[in-house]
Design an enzyme around this catalytic site. Structure first.
Site, mmCIF file in Angstrom:
data_model
loop_
_atom_site.group_PDB
_atom_site.id
_atom_site.type_symbol
_atom_site.label_atom_id
_atom_site.label_comp_id
_atom_site.label_asym_id
_atom_site.label_seq_id
_atom_site.Cartn_x
_atom_site.Cartn_y
_atom_site.Cartn_z
ATOM 1 N N PRO A 300 38.274 10.487 29.468
ATOM 2 C CA PRO A 300 37.054 10.841 30.212
ATOM 3 C C PRO A 300 36.196 9.685 30.669
ATOM 4 C CG PRO A 300 36.697 11.189 27.865
ATOM 5 C CD PRO A 300 38.154 10.831 28.039
ATOM 6 N N GLY A 302 35.669 5.294 31.781
ATOM 7 C CA GLY A 302 36.346 4.144 32.339
ATOM 8 C C GLY A 302 37.001 3.347 31.227
ATOM 9 N N GLY A 303 36.252 3.108 30.182
ATOM 10 C CA GLY A 303 36.772 2.396 29.033
ATOM 11 C C GLY A 303 35.943 2.701 27.809
ATOM 12 N N GLU A 305 35.106 0.824 24.013
ATOM 13 C CA GLU A 305 35.221 -0.468 23.346
ATOM 14 C C GLU A 305 35.680 -0.384 21.895
ATOM 15 O OE1 GLU A 305 30.861 0.913 23.041
ATOM 16 O OE2 GLU A 305 32.456 0.952 24.533
ATOM 17 N N HIS A 329 33.606 -5.726 30.717
ATOM 18 C CA HIS A 329 32.556 -4.927 30.069
ATOM 19 C C HIS A 329 32.960 -4.528 28.653
ATOM 20 C CE1 HIS A 329 29.107 -2.087 30.125
ATOM 21 N NE2 HIS A 329 29.894 -1.361 29.340
ATOM 22 N N GLU A 330 34.153 -3.957 28.522
ATOM 23 C CA GLU A 330 34.581 -3.511 27.196
ATOM 24 C C GLU A 330 34.756 -4.692 26.253
ATOM 25 O OE1 GLU A 330 34.135 -0.509 26.890
ATOM 26 O OE2 GLU A 330 34.177 0.011 29.009
ATOM 27 N N TYR A 414 22.541 1.221 31.414
ATOM 28 C CA TYR A 414 23.435 0.144 31.838
ATOM 29 C C TYR A 414 22.723 -0.845 32.770
ATOM 30 C CZ TYR A 414 27.562 2.788 30.181
ATOM 31 O OH TYR A 414 28.495 3.456 29.420
#
Length: 635
Positions: A300, A302-303, A305, A329-330, A414
């Protein structure tokens, strides 16, 4: 975006060798790897039933079987408990867990009660266990087949089409649907796991794999993992399927289904370079390995972490690494989010905003200043668009959400968080700012944090005078709605060429040339800023000239479909249906259904027809968002 490794010694955890009760009395521990519990009022998590000042979980040991036939996870969770001397009970979080028995470390039965389920919000029910002196608790249980953290895929829902697949997604409070523990980001825990799965499936987790899988001789294998650093429990994650691995460097690599692995590897092949860039900025990567897994498209987000095993959507694969800001980002979360974590979800910007800034710095270092400035400009546009929609003073547009209003989308946590960090950097200079941020990570490593804590840290360790404090507008940025006047805006020349093309198209219908030479960010800027009301002829001309329906970049394709559906462009409907049938990323799915639902008699029947077919293929996170859209129409 984490890797766990053996921890020889951690000096920064000297202050974490005790935890504090509500009155501030120290409770000695047996290990240096126990993180503190914050006890200030703003650090109290209303999304958990736990009472960590009385009794808390410090370590979780899972021994679980994956049953793909019944789509259930079951086994035992052994919890190490740290409690005040007079504590009679410990309270855990549960959402649908089916408890078989609870014993202490010697097998003695412990009394327990399962409370009443909360009516909404996914909070579940409190699982209260009488300690009777126990320091170790063994819970035998099964997770329900509809556990919201888990998505079971049939072979037909995978790229290979031959074997089933399972992945988990625990953020924010979904892990209580498959793990009985104190499910709060402020209650960090170490963990280990033994997971059995049928051959030939491989299992990965957000901990370091211990040796090779053990053949159990019954068509199953056992996999062992360890995370010896305390993490917030939402970061415990697993995936199981027909997956293979390829190294991208001495400490980095990617897992994916065999048919996806080549494309995945080519997209993330420079990951080792990203890690090195991050370390140059803010210090050593502390998790050992940094691996990734590219999941099936129903993932669900994008990534995610998850330590030592970032979970990624395949929708970021564009063939040119143009969406690799996602990987940056991750990875950055390995410092902001995993190393230092928001104690409560109302302070989620501490994870996402700081990470978004860090991401941009990595992108600048690896891919150049122009790309970084363009991506920052897109983020700034998100802030402005959101504030224009909801109002500059709307509740929920402050970085710290104290419960007075729901946080307004990702543009606040964000992007506003990113620009807060960017503004501080521009005001005091990179050298001072980087020194401050690095000490923030070092001094709060493996600990929870709050908005008040970072505010106080900024006042103590960054600000040099009352005049500078006033200029930085720290309180306005963190605790007040809207966008402060001192915001460091992006370079207005970042998209000069694109903005000129937008103006030309809006004025005379001139479609830009050289489209294929533009970066993905430039293409997105153009599509996001051209006039929104288009005729069928105009849309056809745009698509014919730019090849929008055939783009390999899903970010660009999404913007094209959004524009086309908003203008009731019939030729886009079959492609939108295919897109929504094959991709479960909430960032794409919910807005496209929302656009269709906004189109009345034309769009609503299309949306409902597609959703009836696709709903069961979506993860609970994506499904919940679209369900709310459909419920509004019925209401």
């Amino acid at each position: 975006m984490y890797r766990a490794a053996t921890l020889a010694a951690i000096a920064v955890l000297a202050s974490a060798c005790t935890t504090m009760d509500a009155e501030g009395d120290a409770m000695p521990t047996d290990t240096a790897m126990v993180s503190p519990i914050l006890t200030t009022p703003e650090a109290v998590d209303d999304q958990t039933y736990a009472q960590p000042q009385v009794a808390r979980v410090t370590h979780v040991a899972l021994d679980l079987d994956l049953d793909f036939d019944s789509q259930r996870v079951g086994g035992t969770a052994t919890l190490d408990v740290l409690a005040k001397p007079d504590a009679e009970k410990i309270v855990l979080d549960s959402n649908g867990l089916m408890i078989r028995s609870i014993t202490d470390g010697q097998g003695r039965a412990l009394k327990y009660t399962m409370g009443t389920m909360a009516n909404e919000g996914g909070k579940g029910a409190p699982l209260t266990i009488m300690l009777d002196g126990a320091k170790k608790i063994v819970i035998a249980y099964d997770a329900p087949a509809d556990a919201e953290a888990l998505q079971w895929l049939t072979p037909e829902q995978t790229a290979g089409g031959k074997y089933p697949y399972l992945f988990s997604q625990g953020q924010a409070i979904l892990n209580r649907t498959w793990i009985p523990t104190q499910d709060s980001p402020g209650i960090r825990q170490t963990w280990e796991a033994r997971i059995t799965a049928p051959k030939p499936l491989d299992v990965v987790m957000s901990g370091v794999r211990q040796g090779e899988p053990e053949d159990l001789g019954n068509g199953r294998r056992a996999f062992r993992f360890v995370m010896d650093k305390p993490v917030p429990p939402y970061l415990i994650a697993l995936a199981a399927g027909d997956i293979d691995f390829r190294a991208t460097g001495p400490r980095t690599g990617v897992w994916a289904e065999p048919s996806t692995l080549d494309r995945a590897y080519n997209e993330v092949a420079d990951t080792e370079q990203l890690v090195e860039a991050a370390e140059e900025l803010y210090g050593d990567y502390r998790w050992g390995r940094y691996d990734m897994i590219v999941l099936p498209p129903s993932f669900p987000y994008g990534g995610m972490e998850n330590p030592v095993m970032t979970f990624l959507t395949p929708t970021f694969i564009a063939g040119d690494r143009s969406n690799n800001g996602l990987v940056a980002h991750e990875l950055a979360h390995s410092w902001s989010g995993n190393l230092v974590t928001n104690a409560v979800w109302g302070d989620g910007w501490l994870n996402e905003g700081v990470t978004s800034y860090f991401e941009n710095r990595i992108v600048e270092k690896v891919y150049g200043k122009k790309r970084a400035e363009q991506e920052a400009a897109l983020a700034y546009a998100n802030i402005i668009e959101t504030l224009n929609e909801v109002g500059a003073d709307a509740p929920g547009t402050a970085l710290h959400n104290d419960g007075d209003g729901e946080l307004i989308g990702s543009a606040i946590a964000y992007d506003k968080g990113h620009f807060f960090m960017r503004t501080l950097e521009r005001a005091v200079g990179r050298e001072r700012f980087d020194a401050w941020l690095r000490q923030w990570f070092d001094n709060h490593a493996f600990q929870p944090a709050t908005s008040q804590l970072i505010y106080d840290d900024l006042r103590t360790n960054l600000v040099r005078s009352p005049e500078e404090a006033k200029q930085l507008m720290l309180h306005e940025w963190i605790f007040e709605p809207g966008l402060p006047s001192n915001v460091a805006k992006p370079d207005p020349q970042a998209f000069a060429t694109v903005d000129a093309a937008v103006a030309a198209y809006a004025g005379s219908g001139t479609i830009p040339t050289g489209w294929n030479d533009w970066s993905a960010a430039e293409q997105m800027r153009f599509l996001d800023n051209i006039p929104k009301q288009r005729t069928a002829a105009q849309l056809a001309a745009l698509n014919d000239a730019l090849g929008l329906a055939d783009t390999g970049n899903n970010e660009v394709l999404f913007l094209w479909l959004e524009l086309a559906l908003a203008n009731r462009y019939d030729p886009a409907v079959p492609q939108a249906e295919t897109f929504l049938s094959e991709i479960g990323r909430a960032k794409f799915v919910r807005p496209l259904f929302a656009v269709l639902m906004d189109q009345g008699d034309w769009g609503k029947p299309i949306a409902k027809r597609i959703y009836a077919k696709t709903r069961d293929s979506y993860h609970a996170v994506t499904r919940a968002g679209v369900d709310r859209l459909m419920a509004k129409d019925e209401g």
